[in-house]
Design a protein around this motif. Structure first.
Motif: not given
Length: 383
Positions: A50-53, A57-72
């Motif tokens: 997880r990241c708050n930015f 070049y690393c975690m573009p917002k359209e991919i890592f959005d509110a629906k992104h499935n982070y590791l439990p």
């Protein structure tokens, strides 16, 4: 020699990959060589995905959005598991451990892990070079706790000084002043020498190169300019957005006097240049410049870095597609009991000795062949 099937599995693969690994063999001897004769001395451990930015070049917002499935949380290595694996890597010659992410300071009670790792010793009885890479957003409030726990130093990602540029780069409207306060806090508590990393994208923040160099001249810090790399598969990398390190250096030398410095260690990624004083000599109190030119000048030849993902997969290259599951050895399964420290050390030996990675050297020949689709995301294994 007898053999035992050890399941070493990548979570992105549908099928389980089984590796025939010897169950007997020599004990760790403090040095390990891969298939190209490269040692293992640097371990990078990702403690969160997880990241708050949302840097593009690393975690573009359209991919890592509110629906992104982070590791439990249950999938993440706990601190004791991380420490146990670190001890196994150290037995093979690791001397430096860097904590990464995602943003590592988002991991709750991270200072407890720092304390556990700081208590470990290298094979010759020395303290580890224990460091951490952060975006700096939480550093002001965490710096003293980390230093008291045993962290040696920090590297802070900072892609510009202009507040509008910086807010655009992090894509969450985070102010640059808060990162600068974090850097000051780290310096005040003794987390030094501090390194500042700037990823340079042509046409986006390249006009910040000289202002950054001027700002950090006199700080004693190392400011490093990193070529925009094709890590992961979601950052939309384009080669025409890469500003070669040679151009960065020419720009800097047209504005200020720099002198070349020698590498401080085998496998060092940065070409070092020192700020010169009025006599033309490098004054260490002024700091230095580093150029990390992974795209235009590959440094695969002496790469000594292994990467441990958030849930315990070993990656032997930043641009790798697959990792090998060490967590399953730690925890066991319905058919396999948890492995001993000796077996874990053997697994690391086996995997490193098979290592032949040299993606940056092969980048041009691999272009257009689909390899970029399978690269692991940088936020998953750290930079």
């Amino acid at each position: 020699m007898s053999q035992r099937v050890i399941p070493l599995v990548d979570h992105r693969q549908a099928a389980q990959r089984l590796i025939m690994m010897p169950t007997t063999g020599s004990r760790p001897e403090g040095q390990l060589l891969d298939a190209r004769g490269r040692t293992l001395s640097d371990l990078r451990i990702s403690v969160t995905d997880r990241c708050n930015f949302r840097c593009r070049y690393c975690m573009p917002k359209e991919i890592f959005d509110a629906k992104h499935n982070y590791l439990p949380h249950s999938a993440l290595l706990n601190f004791e598991e991380i420490t146990r694996l670190a001890r196994a890597f150290i037995s093979h010659g690791v001397r430096k451990i860097r904590l990464t992410g995602g943003e590592p300071l988002l991991r709750k009670n991270l200072e407890a892990l720092v304390a556990q790792l700081a208590a470990l010793r290298t094979v010759d009885g020395r303290e580890l070079d224990l460091t951490l890479t952060t975006n700096g957003s939480l550093l002001a409030r965490k710096a003293r706790q980390l230093r008291d726990a045993g962290l040696k130093r920090v590297t802070v990602s900072l892609d510009g000084l202009d507040d509008l540029v910086f807010r655009k780069m992090n894509d969450v409207d985070f102010p640059v002043a808060d990162v600068l306060r974090g850097i000051d806090a780290a310096k005040e508590v003794g987390l030094s020498p501090i390194k500042i990393n700037m990823v340079v994208k042509r046409g986006t923040n390249d006009h910040e190169i000289v202002p950054m160099a001027r700002h950090f001249r006199g700080s004693g810090m190392a400011l490093r300019f990193i070529e925009y790399m094709d890590v992961g598969a979601t950052n939309g990398w384009r080669k025409d957005e890469v500003l070669p390190g040679t151009e960065v250096l020419n720009l800097l030398r047209s504005e200020m006097r720099l002198v070349p410095l020698s590498a401080t260690a085998i496998g060092e990624t940065a070409q070092r240049w020192g700020y010169a004083d009025e006599t033309g000599r490098h004054d260490p109190t002024l700091g230095e410049i580093g150029l990390i030119n992974s795209v235009t000048h590959a440094f695969c030849g002496d790469c000594n870095r292994a990467r441990l993902s958030t849930e315990g997969k070993l990656y032997t290259c930043l641009f790798a597609a697959d990792g090998d599951d060490l967590r399953s050895l730690l925890r066991g399964s319905a058919t396999q009991p948890p492995a001993s420290d000796a077996v874990i050390a053997q697994a690391i030996r086996y995997l490193w000795e098979q290592r032949g990675d040299r993606y940056s050297e092969l980048r041009a020949s691999l272009a257009g062949k689909g390899h970029e689709v399978r690269r692991v995301e940088m936020s998953y294994i750290g930079g």
